[in-house]
Each structure stands twice: as C-alpha cells, then as structure tokens.
Design a protein around this motif. Structure first.
Motif, mmCIF file in Angstrom:
data_model
loop_
_atom_site.group_PDB
_atom_site.id
_atom_site.type_symbol
_atom_site.label_atom_id
_atom_site.label_comp_id
_atom_site.label_asym_id
_atom_site.label_seq_id
_atom_site.Cartn_x
_atom_site.Cartn_y
_atom_site.Cartn_z
ATOM 1 N N ASP A 290 -34.634 29.721 -24.094
ATOM 2 C CA ASP A 290 -34.378 29.560 -22.759
ATOM 3 C C ASP A 290 -33.027 28.551 -22.503
ATOM 4 O O ASP A 290 -32.958 28.036 -21.522
ATOM 5 N N ASN A 291 -32.322 28.388 -23.567
ATOM 6 C CA ASN A 291 -30.905 27.732 -23.630
ATOM 7 C C ASN A 291 -29.836 28.982 -23.807
ATOM 8 O O ASN A 291 -29.631 29.309 -24.859
ATOM 9 N N PRO A 292 -29.231 29.096 -22.821
ATOM 10 C CA PRO A 292 -28.045 29.931 -22.648
ATOM 11 C C PRO A 292 -26.902 29.831 -23.427
ATOM 12 O O PRO A 292 -26.279 30.809 -24.083
ATOM 13 N N ALA A 293 -26.755 28.573 -23.633
ATOM 14 C CA ALA A 293 -25.440 27.983 -24.517
ATOM 15 C C ALA A 293 -25.928 28.550 -25.967
ATOM 16 O O ALA A 293 -24.959 29.032 -26.557
ATOM 17 N N VAL A 294 -26.889 28.079 -26.412
ATOM 18 C CA VAL A 294 -27.441 28.415 -27.876
ATOM 19 C C VAL A 294 -27.371 29.983 -28.171
ATOM 20 O O VAL A 294 -27.096 30.550 -29.229
ATOM 21 N N LEU A 295 -28.086 30.856 -27.171
ATOM 22 C CA LEU A 295 -28.173 32.114 -27.361
ATOM 23 C C LEU A 295 -26.706 32.973 -27.281
ATOM 24 O O LEU A 295 -26.536 33.800 -28.008
ATOM 25 N N THR A 296 -25.865 32.354 -26.521
ATOM 26 C CA THR A 296 -24.516 32.770 -26.575
ATOM 27 C C THR A 296 -23.801 32.645 -27.976
ATOM 28 O O THR A 296 -23.296 33.673 -28.271
ATOM 29 N N ALA A 297 -24.037 31.580 -28.474
ATOM 30 C CA ALA A 297 -23.300 30.985 -29.672
ATOM 31 C C ALA A 297 -23.943 31.867 -30.858
ATOM 32 O O ALA A 297 -23.278 32.660 -31.627
ATOM 33 N N MET A 298 -25.251 32.393 -30.806
ATOM 34 C CA MET A 298 -26.136 33.076 -31.616
ATOM 35 C C MET A 298 -25.542 34.519 -31.518
ATOM 36 O O MET A 298 -25.259 35.318 -32.746
ATOM 37 N N SER A 299 -25.223 35.052 -30.444
ATOM 38 C CA SER A 299 -24.727 36.371 -30.347
ATOM 39 C C SER A 299 -23.434 36.686 -30.776
ATOM 40 O O SER A 299 -22.869 37.909 -31.022
ATOM 41 N N TYR A 300 -22.716 35.677 -31.245
ATOM 42 C CA TYR A 300 -21.216 35.768 -31.659
ATOM 43 C C TYR A 300 -21.275 35.532 -33.302
ATOM 44 O O TYR A 300 -20.176 35.600 -33.826
ATOM 45 N N VAL A 301 -22.101 34.727 -33.788
ATOM 46 C CA VAL A 301 -22.476 34.506 -35.236
ATOM 47 C C VAL A 301 -22.828 35.692 -35.879
ATOM 48 O O VAL A 301 -23.890 36.086 -35.562
ATOM 49 N N PRO A 302 -22.119 36.314 -37.041
ATOM 50 C CA PRO A 302 -22.723 37.514 -37.480
ATOM 51 C C PRO A 302 -24.113 37.445 -38.052
ATOM 52 O O PRO A 302 -24.772 38.437 -37.983
ATOM 53 N N PHE A 303 -24.661 36.334 -38.627
ATOM 54 C CA PHE A 303 -25.943 36.271 -39.161
ATOM 55 C C PHE A 303 -27.248 36.091 -38.091
ATOM 56 O O PHE A 303 -28.120 36.522 -38.495
ATOM 57 N N SER A 304 -26.500 35.726 -36.975
ATOM 58 C CA SER A 304 -27.820 35.669 -35.853
ATOM 59 C C SER A 304 -27.627 36.671 -34.726
ATOM 60 O O SER A 304 -28.491 36.822 -33.912
ATOM 61 N N ALA A 305 -26.319 37.263 -34.867
ATOM 62 C CA ALA A 305 -26.089 38.313 -33.657
ATOM 63 C C ALA A 305 -27.030 39.519 -33.357
ATOM 64 O O ALA A 305 -27.325 39.736 -32.409
ATOM 65 N N PRO A 306 -27.669 40.094 -34.499
ATOM 66 C CA PRO A 306 -28.832 41.126 -34.352
ATOM 67 C C PRO A 306 -29.906 40.392 -33.602
ATOM 68 O O PRO A 306 -30.495 41.448 -33.296
ATOM 69 N N VAL A 307 -30.197 39.203 -33.456
ATOM 70 C CA VAL A 307 -31.459 38.593 -32.699
ATOM 71 C C VAL A 307 -30.663 38.083 -31.358
ATOM 72 O O VAL A 307 -31.369 38.347 -30.411
ATOM 73 N N GLY A 308 -29.520 37.574 -31.428
ATOM 74 C CA GLY A 308 -29.082 36.795 -30.234
ATOM 75 C C GLY A 308 -28.642 37.805 -28.919
ATOM 76 O O GLY A 308 -28.978 37.606 -27.919
ATOM 77 N N MET A 309 -27.925 38.579 -29.353
ATOM 78 C CA MET A 309 -27.385 39.530 -28.704
ATOM 79 C C MET A 309 -28.430 40.552 -27.716
ATOM 80 O O MET A 309 -28.425 40.715 -26.582
ATOM 81 N N PRO A 310 -29.507 41.249 -28.649
ATOM 82 C CA PRO A 310 -30.296 41.739 -28.130
ATOM 83 C C PRO A 310 -31.139 40.882 -27.229
ATOM 84 O O PRO A 310 -31.735 41.401 -25.993
ATOM 85 N N MET A 311 -31.492 39.845 -27.435
ATOM 86 C CA MET A 311 -32.093 38.831 -26.380
ATOM 87 C C MET A 311 -31.442 38.459 -25.271
ATOM 88 O O MET A 311 -31.961 38.503 -24.280
ATOM 89 N N ARG A 312 -30.056 38.332 -25.202
ATOM 90 C CA ARG A 312 -29.368 37.974 -24.135
ATOM 91 C C ARG A 312 -29.361 39.453 -23.109
ATOM 92 O O ARG A 312 -29.206 39.255 -22.013
ATOM 93 N N LEU A 313 -29.112 40.566 -23.913
ATOM 94 C CA LEU A 313 -29.235 41.718 -23.076
ATOM 95 C C LEU A 313 -30.650 41.907 -22.391
ATOM 96 O O LEU A 313 -30.504 42.403 -21.116
ATOM 97 N N PHE A 314 -31.785 41.642 -23.026
ATOM 98 C CA PHE A 314 -32.987 41.652 -22.220
ATOM 99 C C PHE A 314 -33.142 40.797 -21.013
ATOM 100 O O PHE A 314 -33.692 41.035 -20.086
ATOM 101 N N LEU A 315 -32.501 39.599 -21.215
ATOM 102 C CA LEU A 315 -32.506 38.841 -19.924
ATOM 103 C C LEU A 315 -31.556 38.957 -19.005
ATOM 104 O O LEU A 315 -31.515 38.327 -18.067
ATOM 105 N N GLY A 316 -30.601 39.887 -19.222
ATOM 106 C CA GLY A 316 -29.595 40.071 -18.447
ATOM 107 C C GLY A 316 -28.437 38.976 -18.444
ATOM 108 O O GLY A 316 -27.580 38.774 -17.110
ATOM 109 N N GLU A 317 -28.322 38.311 -19.551
ATOM 110 C CA GLU A 317 -27.184 37.335 -19.461
ATOM 111 C C GLU A 317 -25.843 37.928 -20.213
ATOM 112 O O GLU A 317 -25.106 36.923 -20.090
#
Length: 364
Positions: A290-317
């Motif tokens: 539920d933390n947009p800042a952490v999810l955004t950072a995760m979506s651009y770090v290669p090792f966490s992008a496969p989890v972070g970016m799909p989650m942000r897409l699901f949330l529409g963020e």
C-alpha cells in the motif's frame, strides 16, 4: 575418410536446452510437484471465490406484515413473510431463516430482531442507521484484494525463480563433480553449455508460470469473478513478460555462481546472495503493497521489477510508458548478467577443488 563435424553454436545450445527440458519432464517428482502446485492454486481460487460468494449473499430474514415494510429498502436481506411471531420462531428452529424481525411497540426502533442461539451482529449492523460518509481520495482497489494479489505475485516469482535456480545449480555442480563437463566441452563450447542451460530452464519456468496464469483464469471464470479477472488480465500478461527477462537474469547468475564450486555442500556460499535478491522483492511487496513510493522504486529495480510493475499495473498507478521503460532496464541488465556470467562460467567450469573467489573468477 570423413571427419566428424562439430555442431554450430546454435545447434549446441538447442541440444543442451533439449537435454535440460527432457530430463525434467521425465522426472516424476517434477511433474507431480507441478500438478500439485496447479491443483493448490485452483483450489485456493475456488475456495476464496465460493466462500466470498456465500459470505456476500443475502441474509434470509423472517418478517411479519407489521415489520416487512420497514425492511423493504434494506440491502443484503431476503425477506420471507410469515403469518405471526410464532411462525417466525418456527422458521428459525427449522433453519429456514437466519433471523426474524417482528414488530415490537416497546422497542425504540419499533421492531425486535429474534435469533436462535446468539445475536446476529451482521444483521444488526445492516439495520443500524449509519452517518453519510465521503472519502476524498478513494482507493481504486479493495485493500484486502490488494494484499492478496501482492502475495500472489510475490509467491509466484519467488517459488519459480528459487525452484529452477536450484535446478540449474545442482545440474552445474553435478556435471563438474562427475567430470561430465569435460566430455561436454570437448564437443561444445562452455558458452553454448551455459546458454543451453539458461534457455532450457527458462522454457520450463515459463511453462509453469503460464500454466498458473491459465489455472488462475479458469478458477476466476468458474467462480464468476469476472470483475477481478478483468483487473488481473493485463497485469498477469505483463508479469509473464517481466518474469521471462527476470528469470534469464537470475538463471545466468545461478549458473555462474554454481560453476565457482565443485561440491553441492559449498553451493550456499555462492548462491545465497542471489537467493536473497529473490526473497527481498517477496518481503517488500507484502510489507509495502500500500506504499506507492516503494512500489514505484521496486518497478524500476531489475530484481524486483517482475513483481513491482505488474502490481502497479493492477492498481492502476503506472503510466502506459512505465512498463516499457522498466522492461528495457531489465533487458539490458539481463544482457549484462549473461556476459559477466559467461565469463565466470568459462573461467571456473574446469577448476576443481576449493571454491573460486569472485575476483579470481572474473580475472580467469
């Protein structure tokens, strides 16, 4: 007298990949564990879907002619009119209804809720008068569903990456310890051997991920969760794409790390940092879903992008261009990992005995 022609690089990669895939598909343990995983995913979705449907269903309430008008506009109730208070009590004892609401002049509200064994708090809350509420910035998704989906993406990535990363590690060390690798590289290059292992296990991992996606779609369709399915559709596709590049990155690292040791007992020393890179996104996505800042950072770090970016897409963020940029960063990182991993693999594959340090592995 004819001479044997060595296979080309592409043919060598295909042969090694085919060997990796065939050996896994012929393993009963792998096939059974995969089927059990699919069954557990489907069972979990079916249970949550049907349980959620039963919990969200209408409550059957017996009413008399004096109380039915007062409850006609209350949502979530299925009113069953009975002739008298005695008939309402009989319906309760026969489990025909879950509660009864009868007229009671002595009650401040004008009626009384009658139950069989205990007070029905859910019905009481439905009949209570609540103040009007207004949320300035409403969440686009249900918080509980947000949490469940974040766990789903995190667990799927962690399980698949860990399982096949371990497979690559065991395969490389086994070939080194039995000196089979010396026979293999007399025919094909070490880079072809590495590429074949990465390709073969990537195909297997993607088959498993796609299978889970199909099972998820099937489960949501059976339980009538069309709304959730429409929200998850695009994020699940993006997850598969990100997982493809993310696993190639991790597979190259696992193979390189495994080539630095000669015994299975020593594998932890070189593969633990990679395992931690897999575990960190899983922990972060659960703690900070539920933390947009952490999810955004995760979506651009290669090792966490496969989890972070799909989650942000699901949330529409996420904006439309963000997954493309994140995927480009991941692809470039995977390419660098393949180059560095191939160098380490080439330098250490034939070195037996004690563990080779990273510095020596890179120097050759």
């Amino acid at each position: 007298m004819s001479t044997a022609v060595s296979p080309s690089f592409g043919q060598s990669v295909a042969l090694v990949a085919e060997r990796e895939i065939t050996s896994k598909l012929q393993s009963k343990a792998f096939v059974i564990s995969t089927l059990v995983l699919f069954a557990l995913v489907l069972a979990g979705i079916l249970f949550s879907g049907f349980a959620g449907g039963s919990l969200s269903g209408e409550t059957k309430v017996a009413v008399t002619s004096d109380s039915s008008a007062a409850l006609a506009e209350v949502p979530g109730l299925e009113l069953i009119e009975v002739s008298s208070v005695t008939a309402a009590e009989d319906a309760l004892r026969n489990d025909t209804v879950e509660a009864a609401v009868v007229a009671d002049p002595a009650s401040p509200t004008g009626y009384t809720v009658v139950t069989l064994h205990e007070v029905d708090n859910s019905l009481t809350s439905l009949l209570s008068v609540a103040p009007t509420t207004h949320v300035l910035e409403p969440s686009a998704t249900d918080p509980f569903m947000r949490y469940i989906v974040s766990i789903g993406f995190g667990v799927l990535f962690m399980l698949a990456a860990t399982m096949f990363g371990s497979t690559i590690t065991q395969s490389v060390i086994e070939e080194k310890s039995t000196r089979v690798v010396e026979i293999l590289i007399s025919t094909i290059s070490t880079r072809a051997l590495l590429a074949g292992k990465v390709l073969g296990n990537t195909v297997l991992a993607m088959m498993q991920v796609i299978g889970i996606v199909v099972v998820t779609i099937l489960g949501l369709t059976i339980t009538g969760q069309a709304g959730l399915l429409s929200l998850l559709g695009a994020p699940m596709v993006w997850f598969a794409v990100f997982f493809l590049f993310g696993f190639i990155l991790l597979a190259a690292m696992f193979a390189a790390a495994a080539s630095m040791v000669s015994r299975q007992e020593d594998a932890g020393a070189t593969t633990t940092p990679i395992t931690m890179l897999i575990m960190i996104p899983y922990v972060l996505i659960i703690l900070f879903s539920d933390n947009p800042a952490v999810l955004t950072a995760m979506s651009y770090v290669p090792f966490s992008a496969p989890v972070g970016m799909p989650m942000r897409l699901f949330l529409g963020e996420a904006q439309w261009w963000e997954p493309l940029l994140s995927l480009a960063i991941l692809a470039v990182t995977a390419g660098i990992a393949i180059v560095v991993g191939a160098k380490i693999y080439d330098n250490t594959l034939l070195k037996m005995g004690s563990r080779v340090s990273l510095k020596d592995a890179l120097k050759g």
